[in-house]
Enzyme design. Structure first.
Site, short mmCIF file in Angstrom:
data_model
loop_
_atom_site.label_atom_id
_atom_site.label_comp_id
_atom_site.label_asym_id
_atom_site.label_seq_id
_atom_site.Cartn_x
_atom_site.Cartn_y
_atom_site.Cartn_z
N GLU A 73 28.65 -58.01 -8.43
CA GLU A 73 28.64 -58.27 -6.98
C GLU A 73 28.40 -59.75 -6.71
O GLU A 73 29.01 -60.34 -5.82
CB GLU A 73 27.60 -57.42 -6.27
CG GLU A 73 27.70 -55.91 -6.52
CD GLU A 73 29.09 -55.35 -6.38
OE1 GLU A 73 29.89 -55.85 -5.57
OE2 GLU A 73 29.41 -54.37 -7.12
N HIS A 92 31.54 -61.74 -7.23
CA HIS A 92 32.51 -61.57 -6.14
C HIS A 92 32.38 -62.69 -5.10
O HIS A 92 33.32 -62.94 -4.36
CB HIS A 92 32.27 -60.24 -5.43
CG HIS A 92 33.11 -59.10 -5.94
ND1 HIS A 92 34.46 -59.21 -6.21
CD2 HIS A 92 32.79 -57.80 -6.18
CE1 HIS A 92 34.92 -58.03 -6.60
NE2 HIS A 92 33.93 -57.15 -6.61
N1 TRP Z 1 34.04 -53.73 -3.87
C1 TRP Z 1 33.01 -52.96 -4.46
C2 TRP Z 1 32.83 -53.45 -5.87
O1 TRP Z 1 33.72 -53.46 -6.65
C3 TRP Z 1 33.22 -51.50 -4.53
C4 TRP Z 1 33.63 -50.73 -3.34
C5 TRP Z 1 34.84 -50.58 -2.86
C6 TRP Z 1 32.86 -49.82 -2.61
N2 TRP Z 1 34.90 -49.64 -1.89
C7 TRP Z 1 33.69 -49.17 -1.72
C8 TRP Z 1 31.54 -49.51 -2.62
C9 TRP Z 1 33.24 -48.16 -0.88
C10 TRP Z 1 31.09 -48.52 -1.78
C11 TRP Z 1 31.92 -47.84 -0.92
O2 TRP Z 1 31.81 -53.87 -6.27
ZN ZN Z 2 34.04 -55.26 -7.40
#
Ligand code: TRP
Ligand code: ZN
Length: 880
Positions: free
Chosen positions: A302, A305
């Site tokens: 995270e 990101h």
């Molecule tokens: N983007 C987040 C990650 O990869 C994950 C994620 C995508 C997410 N959609 C979600 C988390 C919906 C919770 C609910 O770390």
């Molecule tokens: Zn991610």
């Protein structure tokens, strides 16, 4: 029966947004039953678009006000079509004011604004923002946000959002407010708010450039004794991103908040990461070594990101792997660097290969198979897959393999230089890699556009007179839905040659010696031959070293060659791989023998190979553990012509118990040699010892031997790794103490939700647990289908992790699956759709079993009121 798929979205239909949003002001008057959301958007017409109307998306919203440049709009001024609102003939400059009312306490989807244990949280990726207000909710609309939160001060003392806190104060009626400003442009999916009764561990941290930043980990009151490791991992992540990539934290404040009800692992909201408690909370009493490793990886993921995803984001959701594949690659490298040793790195690499084979290869061979960059989807939430994440990470890794570490870093630098604060595509990333290195990576694009796992077939020829060794590689890729024919991929195949003593032979190509004993061959055609000269003895080839590409390698190794590699290969991944091949060929033979009622035997050669690695003190315990782990039942199923789950289970159990019996003395000796007395540490060496020791315990339990050892370990354990492993051995070994131990464990950890999840998961996947037992466990007071972690711990662990029982010949497992998918779908479609995928591979089973599985799928499909999420999964599963 309805089998149509509702509204498919195609990548080729991408159009730039008609309006850009400069600023977003949001006001939330938080109340569980009735929250008022007010927004003011300043928008300008996008010169890159030909469209003339404003387009906004909205979920189930009560719209109470809509004003354009100060004028209230009436129903004739706009059209609403499902979840899309169009405001035609808008001027070039627009101030749009919107008020909606939502009910967070009724939101069981955990998508948008919801209540968990009395606190407010948001989850906006991918399209949750639209469940709070009408908005151009697409990732290529990036805006600057200011957020005003108002709530009862007693109930919600903590009010958080993205960026910096700029103001806070009291309001009448016991309410208070906080105003937050995010200095960076961001897409709506990165918005977050938290209004809660929480406490935090905090610390100021000095960045490489000398700036001090505030780091916080927010949790419920009783969990403040479980935040150290997440905080440490966060600091390590920040340092690592500076050192390895020259990327700095761009905010003054970075927060992690843990929540018990969460659909996935965690979410990278700008400056306000929201995490599943599973990936935050740890202390030795409640968390295992695997939990600690998961926390480090997810905190890193995270955090990383922030650059790969947030500063540079995705143009549209088809590009999801642009941020996810790259960020998984980054978190993998982070975890490997944190261990630091070559052998530690190798074990993390082996774990990655195991996940890929266990989960991604089956996905890519099934009805939901899709390219790393999909061409279409119905519900984007269904595309947060192992293909997009894990195969996507392999694709990124291949750039590094082809360009070298330095070349890859140049590509990354150029990527950020070109695209900072932009929403871009996978092609942009590939172009940065190509341009920074002066390389043509046109063919490499096929890794993004073609689905399916390529097969690389290798044939070799040694010429003892000319002293040459030829490797002929040919590639093919099976058809996948919508893609009958594939073009050749650009595949890096790392190879080395082993001599009779197990040493690496020097490599010579075209009269030149290669600097290293591993060489990356670039396979770009359907078939190519590579020739090595000056090979003085017939070598054993070590192919696809370090798993240099996400492919299936087909080479007719003899057992002798595999044992040679297993004993000597300098490449740890291939050393492990040789052992897996030895085990797999035997497991397939044993499975066949079970199916046909033959006798089961395990040869001494195999047992001795296992014994040798078990006793090889020159190897890290962690490596010995993975080397001794047998391929899973799922993996055996994938390799079987026709899947017979009960036979697979029996064959694997037979092998495990044979190992337990024949190596009994050595296993006991290793249990004694790998104790980790003293204070618990989750470091790789200590964790490796525990891992090996507990695997030894599990092998003994598989043979129903020495269960007293597990019993004693259960009673004496001072950490969760040892305690839970011992419990697992008692349950799997069918010890008379198992029930007592389960009860004690429950009572000891009743207040620890994450530990109770383990308690459910262990029982759900125990060999003796049938569907009746699972139904009984569902009646337990601690079971709650609305909590995703709990649902996963019981329902998913059974449906995905206990194939011999789930696939019971009477179809009872499938009937159960049907019920649970439908029940979950009413509450939480994202979670339901993941459970729905448990039947993906139905066509691989025996005909009678196929019929039962198909009829379960049809039963779900025939339900009139399915979410798009589940509808897409079952429709694709049933499609021809
Ligand atoms: N983007 C987040 C990650 O990869 C994950 C994620 C995508 C997410 N959609 C979600 C988390 C919906 C919770 C609910 O770390
Ligand atoms: Zn991610």
């Amino acid at each position: 029966m309805r089998t149509d798929i509702p509204q498919t979205i195609y990548r080729k239909d991408y159009l730039p947004p008609a309006y850009l949003v400069e600023t977003v002001e949001l006001g939330f008057d938080l109340d569980p039953a009735r929250t008022i959301v007010a927004s003011r958007l300043t928008m300008t017409r996008n010169p890159a678009s030909k469209q003339k109307h404003i387009e906004l998306y909205g979920g189930e919203l009560e719209l109470v006000a809509l004003r354009l440049n100060g004028r209230a709009l009436t129903r004739r001024d706009y059209e609403i079509n499902g979840h899309l609102m169009r405001i035609p003939n808008a001027p070039d400059e627009v101030v749009l004011e919107i008020e909606t009312i939502i009910s967070p306490e009724k939101n069981t989807t955990l998508n948008g604004l919801y209540v968990s244990n009395g606190n407010f949280f948001t989850q906006c990726e991918a399209e949750g923002f639209r469940n709070m207000t009408w908005f151009p909710d697409r990732p290529d609309v990036m805006a600057r946000y200011t957020v005003m939160l108002r709530a009862d001060k007693q109930k919600y003392p903590v009010l958080l959002s993205n960026g910096n806190l700029v103001e806070e104060g009291e309001l009448p009626d016991g309410r208070h407010y906080a105003k937050w400003e995010d200095p960076f442009k961001k897409p709506s999916y990165l918005f977050a708010l938290v209004a809660a009764r929480l406490v935090c561990q905090e610390e100021t941290f000095r960045l490489a450039d000398g700036r001090d930043v505030l780091l916080q980990v927010w949790v419920e009151e009783g969990n403040l004794d479980k935040t150290d490791y997440a905080m440490q991992s966060l600091k390590n992540s920040i340092r690592w991103d500076e050192e390895r990539w020259g990327l700095e934290l761009d905010l003054d404040r970075f927060m992690i908040v843990a929540v018990g009800d969460f659909n996935m692992g965690a979410m990278e909201n700008k400056g306000l990461n929201i995490f599943n408690t599973k990936f935050v909370l740890a202390n030795p009493r409640v968390a295992t070594d695997i939990d600690y490793a998961g926390i480090e990886a997810v905190v890193g993921h995270e955090y990383f990101h922030n650059w790969t995803g947030n500063r540079v984001t995705c143009r549209d959701w088809f590009q999801l792997s642009l941020k996810e594949g790259l960020t998984v690659f980054r978190d993998q490298e982070f975890s490997a660097d944190m261990i630091g040793t070559d052998s530690g790195r190798a074990v993390t690499r082996i774990d990655q290969v195991r996940t890929l084979r266990q989960a991604q290869f089956p996905e890519d061979a099934g009805p939901m198979s899709h390219p790393v960059r999909p061409d279409s989807f119905v519900e984007i939430n269904n595309f947060y897959t192992v293909t997009v994440y894990e195969k996507g990470a392999e694709v990124v890794r291949m750039y590094q393999t082809l360009l070298g570490r330095e070349g890859f870093r140049k590509g990354m630098d150029l990527y950020f230089q070109r695209h900072d604060e932009q929403a871009v595509t996978c092609d942009d990333f590939r172009a940065a890699m190509a341009d920074a290195n002066g390389r043509d990576l046109a063919q490499f694009e096929r890794w993004y556009s073609q689905a399916g796992t390529p097969v690389v077939k290798a044939e070799t020829r040694y010429d003892p007179v000319k002293k040459s060794f030829e490797i002929t590689l040919s590639q093919s890729c099976p058809a996948t839905p919508g893609q009958p024919k594939k073009q050749p991929f650009h595949i890096p195949v790392a190879v080395g040659l082993l001599g009779a003593k197990g040493n690496d032979l020097p490599l010579t190509v075209n009269g030149k010696t290669v600097g290293s004993t591993t060489m990356v061959l670039e396979l770009t055609k359907a078939r190519q031959t590579f020739k090595f000269d000056g090979v003085l003895e017939e070598p054993v080839p070590s192919l696809l070293r370090d798993f240099s590409a996400p492919v299936v390698l087909d080479y007719a190794y003899t057992d002798d060659q595999l044992i040679h590699l297993f004993n000597h290969d300098s490449d740890a991944v291939n050393r492990w791989e040789a052992g897996q091949r030895l085990a797999m060929s035997r497991l397939l033979r044993l499975t066949k023998a079970v199916s046909e009622g033959g006798t089961l035997v395990l040869d001494e050669t195999f047992i001795e190979a296992m014994r040798k690695v078990l006793l090889d003190e020159s190897l890290d315990a962690a490596f010995r553990e993975v080397a001794l782990l047998l391929p899973s039942e799922t993996l055996i199923a994938e390799q079987s012509e026709v899947v017979d789950p009960q036979a697979i289970h029996m064959a694997r159990q037979f092998m495990r118990s044979a190992i337990g019996r024949k190596l009994q003395k050595d296993l006991i000796a290793q249990i004694n040699a790998n104790q980790t007395p003293g204070e618990y540490s989750p470091d790789a060496i200590a964790a490796g010892k525990r891992g090996l020791k507990n695997l030894c315990l599990a092998y003994l339990a598989a043979a129903f031997l020495n269960l007293d050892l597990a019993e004693r370990q259960f009673d004496k354990a001072t950490n969760m790794t040892d305690r839970f492993s011992a419990l697992t051995s008692l349950v799997h070994g069918e010890s008379s103490e198992a029930e007592r131990a389960l009860d004690t464990f429950y009572k000891d950890f009743e207040g620890e939700a994450l530990v109770i999840d383990k308690w459910f998961a262990l029982q759900a996947s125990a060999p003796r647990t049938d569907v009746h037992k699972v139904r009984e466990l569902m009646q337990h007071k601690a079971f709650n289908i609305r909590n995703p972690n709990r649902a996963r711990s019981l329902l998913f662990s059974f449906c995905n992790g206990n194939p011999a029982q789930f696939d019971a010949p009477d179809g009872s497992g499938y009937a159960f699956w049907t019920e649970q998918v439908l029940a979950l779908d009413k509450l939480n479609p994202q979670v339901a759709a993941r459970l729905a995928r448990a039947l993906d591979r139905w066509r691989r089973y025996m005909p009678e079993q196929q019929d039962r599985m198909r009829s379960a799928l049809e039963q779900v499909s025939a339900s009139g009121k399915l979410s798009n999420d589940v509808r897409e999964v079952v429709t694709k599963a049933l499609a021809n």
